[in-house]
Scaffold this active site. Sequence first.
Site, PDB file in Angstrom:
ATOM      1  N   CYS A   2       0.836  -1.189   0.000  1.00  0.00           N
ATOM      2  CA  CYS A   2       0.000   0.000   0.000  1.00  0.00           C
ATOM      3  C   CYS A   2       0.878   1.249   0.000  1.00  0.00           C
ATOM      4  CB  CYS A   2      -0.945   0.078   1.183  1.00  0.00           C
ATOM      5  SG  CYS A   2      -2.066  -1.298   1.304  1.00  0.00           S
ATOM      6  N   TRP A  76      -2.805  -2.609  -1.741  1.00  0.00           N
ATOM      7  CA  TRP A  76      -2.452  -4.030  -1.939  1.00  0.00           C
ATOM      8  C   TRP A  76      -3.298  -4.774  -0.916  1.00  0.00           C
ATOM      9  CZ3 TRP A  76      -0.314  -8.080   0.902  1.00  0.00           C
ATOM     10  CH2 TRP A  76       0.195  -9.147   0.155  1.00  0.00           C
ATOM     11  N   ASN A 102      -1.633   1.845   5.973  1.00  0.00           N
ATOM     12  CA  ASN A 102      -0.800   0.776   5.421  1.00  0.00           C
ATOM     13  C   ASN A 102      -0.361  -0.090   6.589  1.00  0.00           C
ATOM     14  OD1 ASN A 102       1.177  -0.764   4.147  1.00  0.00           O
ATOM     15  ND2 ASN A 102       2.686   0.873   4.189  1.00  0.00           N
ATOM     16  N   GLU A 482      17.925 -16.563  -8.473  1.00  0.00           N
ATOM     17  CA  GLU A 482      17.458 -15.230  -8.820  1.00  0.00           C
ATOM     18  C   GLU A 482      16.842 -15.217 -10.224  1.00  0.00           C
ATOM     19  OE1 GLU A 482      16.678 -12.756  -7.323  1.00  0.00           O
ATOM     20  OE2 GLU A 482      16.715 -11.080  -8.704  1.00  0.00           O
ATOM     21  N   LYS A 486      13.024 -14.077 -10.907  1.00  0.00           N
ATOM     22  CA  LYS A 486      12.683 -12.989 -11.841  1.00  0.00           C
ATOM     23  C   LYS A 486      11.667 -13.466 -12.864  1.00  0.00           C
ATOM     24  CE  LYS A 486      13.650 -10.099 -10.245  1.00  0.00           C
ATOM     25  NZ  LYS A 486      14.410  -9.958  -9.064  1.00  0.00           N
ATOM     26  N   GLU A 489       8.147 -14.200 -11.208  1.00  0.00           N
ATOM     27  CA  GLU A 489       7.397 -13.093 -10.595  1.00  0.00           C
ATOM     28  C   GLU A 489       6.827 -12.106 -11.608  1.00  0.00           C
ATOM     29  OE1 GLU A 489       9.303 -10.444  -7.782  1.00  0.00           O
ATOM     30  OE2 GLU A 489      11.189 -10.486  -8.873  1.00  0.00           O
ATOM     31  N   HIS A 505      17.633 -36.096  -9.172  1.00  0.00           N
ATOM     32  CA  HIS A 505      16.990 -36.761  -8.026  1.00  0.00           C
ATOM     33  C   HIS A 505      15.489 -36.439  -7.954  1.00  0.00           C
ATOM     34  CE1 HIS A 505      20.771 -38.250  -6.402  1.00  0.00           C
ATOM     35  NE2 HIS A 505      21.293 -37.073  -6.699  1.00  0.00           N
TER      36      HIS A 505
HETATM   37  C1  AGP Z   1      12.291  -8.835  -5.817  1.00  0.00           C
HETATM   38  O1  AGP Z   1      12.222  -8.984  -7.201  1.00  0.00           O
HETATM   39  C2  AGP Z   1      11.118  -9.218  -5.107  1.00  0.00           C
HETATM   40  N1  AGP Z   1       9.974  -8.521  -5.541  1.00  0.00           N
HETATM   41  C3  AGP Z   1      11.167  -9.486  -3.609  1.00  0.00           C
HETATM   42  O2  AGP Z   1      11.556 -10.815  -3.518  1.00  0.00           O
HETATM   43  C4  AGP Z   1      12.083  -8.637  -2.707  1.00  0.00           C
HETATM   44  O3  AGP Z   1      13.421  -8.867  -3.039  1.00  0.00           O
HETATM   45  C5  AGP Z   1      11.825  -9.007  -1.241  1.00  0.00           C
HETATM   46  O4  AGP Z   1      10.507  -8.702  -0.906  1.00  0.00           O
HETATM   47  C6  AGP Z   1      12.782  -8.321  -0.294  1.00  0.00           C
HETATM   48  O5  AGP Z   1      12.651  -6.933  -0.323  1.00  0.00           O
HETATM   49  P1  AGP Z   1      13.726  -6.005   0.346  1.00  0.00           P
HETATM   50  O6  AGP Z   1      15.003  -6.193  -0.394  1.00  0.00           O
HETATM   51  O7  AGP Z   1      13.183  -4.619   0.224  1.00  0.00           O
HETATM   52  O8  AGP Z   1      13.874  -6.443   1.772  1.00  0.00           O
END
Ligand code: AGP
Length: 609
Positions: A2, A76, A102, A482, A486, A489, A505
């Site tokens: 939010c 959100w 929020n 990562e 990416k 998400e 496995h």
């Molecule tokens: C990143 O692409 C994500 N949206 C998410 O995983 C993010 O990295 C995570 O919420 C941690 O956020 P921060 O680095 O602000 O703590």
Amino acid sequence: MCGIIAITTSSKVNVSKMITDGLKKLEYRGYDSVGIATINNGKINILKDAGTIDKVNNRLSLENLQGTIGIGHTRWATHGPPSRENAHPHSDCTGNIIVVHNGIIENYLELKENLLKKGHNFSSETDSEVFAHLMEEELKQKNHELSFINAFKRVLAKIEGTYAITLIHSEEPETIFLARKDSPLVIGIREDTKFAASDIPAFLEYTKKVIVLKNGEIATLTPQAVYIEKNGFRIQPKPVIVSWTAASAQKSGYPHFMLKEIHEQPIALRNTLKIDLNVINKASSKILDAERIIFLACGTSYHAALSGYHQFQRILKKKPVYKVIASEFESYSHLFDEETLIFAISQSGETLDVMKALSPARKLGASIISIANVVDSSIPRLSHISLYTKAGPEIGVAATKTHTAQVSLLARLALQLEYDTGLVEKNEFNQNLESLISEIPQVTRSVINQNEFKAKSLASIISNQNHAYFLARGMSIPVALEGALKLKEISYIHAEAFPAGESKHGPIAIVESMFPVIMIAPNDRTAKKMLSNAEEMRARGAYIISVTEKDHNIIERSDYTFIVPKTMSPLVRPITYVIPLQMLAYYAAVRRGFDPDKPKNLAKTVTVE
Ligand code: AGP
């Protein structure tokens, strides 16, 4: 989660346009519904609905509301689905008290029940609405003459949970009331105008003079003044001047923030590596003094933490180093004591899961070093040593430049530790440092230039697929994790990462013709084994995509290849190898018709547990 913005001004402008623009900058925090309330000639106006800011603005003309004071919110959803009723702002029964929130009011059900018994009518399913009714109830109490601010404090004392709250009242037509606990709120200061928002970019166009509200602080803003108190005592904080520019929070010709932020990596990393030597030295000696080190983070920041974990293990040898997903810290809390160093990593500096772990750790005497991108945010404030990435504001929900900036800071620290532990001599250290500083910006630029078109082309192939695997070994595993995060998400292709050796496995069972398998394959000690793993996948019909160096044999066994330059320092690899994967995810999302800046169900800063 939010986004909130509130503005009060004595200049004769309507604030609704500034609020709408500010909400657009906060849209990364949530975007399922939006609303604005202003006070005009003592009368409250509210417009709100489900949908993105642009859609709701087109429908309702949010930006044309009249009034020189107002609050806005982009949501959100936590309690109640996205709908007009559940969109903020919320009001009390009289319609005079207006609130945006929020966070989560954990005891709202019990509070709501009491209020219902007293005859209050609720219009939404949200937890937030109780705040407006509680205020109404407090102000009704004729037996004690309550000033508005005292009623505000009494309500705050009743609620449990987390909050950034902003409130206006038709009888206080110049004043914004604010309070924060665990959810961020920053104040922006201009002579005739005061701002409050969840994040600085919301008002960066108008001022760079900022006060970060701390937990437990309550503030009132009028066009001329900022008043802050905590536990009944006035606080006089020193505003900071932020170095971010208004342009850094704009798309500057790019179709999406994410693509802009991918391209900003060379400069973000160069700026990050300009870190003060004293801070690095202090961090290094804290690390060496500790009996054990626990890396703690969430999401993409956790993947940066994994790179740090691998490096620290290599350098510190027998000293125990742990890696902990912040929301799982309780399994490790028995290790929190004076001998422990927690290394927390967070782009926003506000992730609640991380903060919830740091608070007990601090109480039990652990030392805390943090890496954050947002200066003066909560996590650096909970830390004994704060290191900052200098990546500028990151607006895209998917972290890109802040991730590689975190990794580059960890690489810088690893070099220092190599020297401070006697692993390398002064000359070698100086050479390594020089090559890290000169190599990183230059090599990231060339990786972007050489692979962007390829990423776009590959996206058209894999965007028809429903699954993808990312395989790696050793120090490349964080890159695979990562890359998978990416892709899933923002493009919603189901993606998973495994240590390549583990793939046989179980995961290999679902591999079939054209199943995309992305191999992170530097030409190092893992080369031969990665080649065998590629063969195993190929034999099942997988479509092999490798991210590798030009002399690796895996190229011949791949259907598609991203070539990254061999770097002098292996510490740079988690940066160079991840960039093609960021671009692949971006172009796959675009190709599939999704907005990569605003993936569904996600918010950039996660301030709930
Ligand atoms: C990143 O692409 C994500 N949206 C998410 O995983 C993010 O990295 C995570 O919420 C941690 O956020 P921060 O680095 O602000 O703590």
